[in-house]
Design a protein around this motif. Structure first.
Motif, mmCIF file in Angstrom:
data_model
loop_
_atom_site.group_PDB
_atom_site.id
_atom_site.type_symbol
_atom_site.label_atom_id
_atom_site.label_comp_id
_atom_site.label_asym_id
_atom_site.label_seq_id
_atom_site.Cartn_x
_atom_site.Cartn_y
_atom_site.Cartn_z
ATOM 1 N N CYS A 66 40.610 41.799 47.858
ATOM 2 C CA CYS A 66 40.635 40.586 47.919
ATOM 3 C C CYS A 66 42.183 39.882 47.732
ATOM 4 O O CYS A 66 42.554 39.047 48.632
ATOM 5 C CB CYS A 66 39.827 39.912 46.639
ATOM 6 S SG CYS A 66 40.267 38.438 46.107
ATOM 7 N N ASN A 67 43.007 40.420 46.959
ATOM 8 C CA ASN A 67 44.305 40.057 46.718
ATOM 9 C C ASN A 67 45.234 40.150 48.174
ATOM 10 O O ASN A 67 45.858 39.502 48.591
ATOM 11 C CB ASN A 67 45.268 40.782 45.626
ATOM 12 C CG ASN A 67 44.812 40.230 44.430
ATOM 13 O OD1 ASN A 67 44.949 39.132 43.967
ATOM 14 N ND2 ASN A 67 44.066 40.968 43.501
ATOM 15 N N ALA A 68 44.857 41.438 48.784
ATOM 16 C CA ALA A 68 45.604 41.712 49.987
ATOM 17 C C ALA A 68 45.283 40.658 50.986
ATOM 18 O O ALA A 68 46.071 40.207 52.053
ATOM 19 C CB ALA A 68 45.249 43.298 50.475
ATOM 20 N N ILE A 69 43.914 40.363 51.115
ATOM 21 C CA ILE A 69 43.400 39.496 52.124
ATOM 22 C C ILE A 69 44.089 38.257 52.196
ATOM 23 O O ILE A 69 44.702 37.498 52.751
ATOM 24 C CB ILE A 69 41.890 39.218 52.177
ATOM 25 C CG1 ILE A 69 41.149 40.550 52.697
ATOM 26 C CG2 ILE A 69 41.359 38.227 53.025
ATOM 27 C CD1 ILE A 69 39.608 40.825 52.502
ATOM 28 N N ILE A 70 44.210 37.912 50.676
ATOM 29 C CA ILE A 70 44.743 36.320 50.281
ATOM 30 C C ILE A 70 46.304 36.294 50.826
ATOM 31 O O ILE A 70 46.744 35.446 51.480
ATOM 32 C CB ILE A 70 44.670 35.913 49.003
ATOM 33 C CG1 ILE A 70 42.950 35.548 48.742
ATOM 34 C CG2 ILE A 70 45.425 34.729 48.337
ATOM 35 C CD1 ILE A 70 42.444 34.465 49.770
ATOM 36 N N SER A 71 46.971 37.385 50.117
ATOM 37 C CA SER A 71 48.331 37.436 50.419
ATOM 38 C C SER A 71 48.770 37.493 51.886
ATOM 39 O O SER A 71 49.873 37.077 52.258
ATOM 40 C CB SER A 71 49.090 38.751 49.621
ATOM 41 O OG SER A 71 48.761 39.897 50.069
ATOM 42 N N ASN A 72 47.939 38.111 52.655
ATOM 43 C CA ASN A 72 48.399 38.385 54.164
ATOM 44 C C ASN A 72 47.675 37.083 55.055
ATOM 45 O O ASN A 72 48.186 36.956 56.273
ATOM 46 C CB ASN A 72 47.744 39.742 54.689
ATOM 47 C CG ASN A 72 48.401 40.641 54.037
ATOM 48 O OD1 ASN A 72 49.732 40.844 54.715
ATOM 49 N ND2 ASN A 72 48.132 41.517 53.358
ATOM 50 N N THR A 73 47.007 36.216 54.433
ATOM 51 C CA THR A 73 46.360 35.250 55.405
ATOM 52 C C THR A 73 46.498 33.569 54.764
ATOM 53 O O THR A 73 46.204 32.863 55.586
ATOM 54 C CB THR A 73 45.003 35.404 55.610
ATOM 55 O OG1 THR A 73 44.058 35.375 54.374
ATOM 56 C CG2 THR A 73 44.585 36.787 56.097
ATOM 57 N N ILE A 74 47.327 33.705 53.540
ATOM 58 C CA ILE A 74 47.158 32.361 53.038
ATOM 59 C C ILE A 74 47.963 31.382 53.747
ATOM 60 O O ILE A 74 47.722 30.216 53.745
ATOM 61 C CB ILE A 74 47.612 32.666 51.376
ATOM 62 C CG1 ILE A 74 47.129 31.099 50.734
ATOM 63 C CG2 ILE A 74 48.842 32.739 51.500
ATOM 64 C CD1 ILE A 74 47.097 31.243 49.343
#
Length: 73
Positions: free
Chosen positions: A16-24
């Motif tokens: 979840c954190n990786a998705i957010i940090s890479n797409t935000i």
């Protein structure tokens, strides 16, 4: 965002954190637009019960806006 929430609900908080940090930042250009959009997204996540996703968004916002006060979950 939906994929990050799905990862959170599946118990994969790191994902979840990786998705957010890479797409935000995708699709939001102006600094003030980013802050408003990210904070609104975090609030919506909280309303849906996606606390870890909201926390990831706040974390990214804090990293980008170091000199400005950003709320925490």
């Amino acid at each position: 965002m939906k994929e990050a929430e799905a990862a959170e609900w599946a118990g994969s908080v790191w994902t979840c954190n990786a998705i957010i940090s890479n797409t935000i930042g995708i699709g939001v250009e102006e600094e003030e637009d980013r802050k408003a959009t990210w904070l609104a997204d975090a609030e919506e996540c909280k309303k849906r019960g996606s606390i870890e996703t909201a926390r990831a968004i706040y974390g990214c916002a804090n990293a980008v806006f170091k000199s400005k006060k950003v709320l925490q979950v």
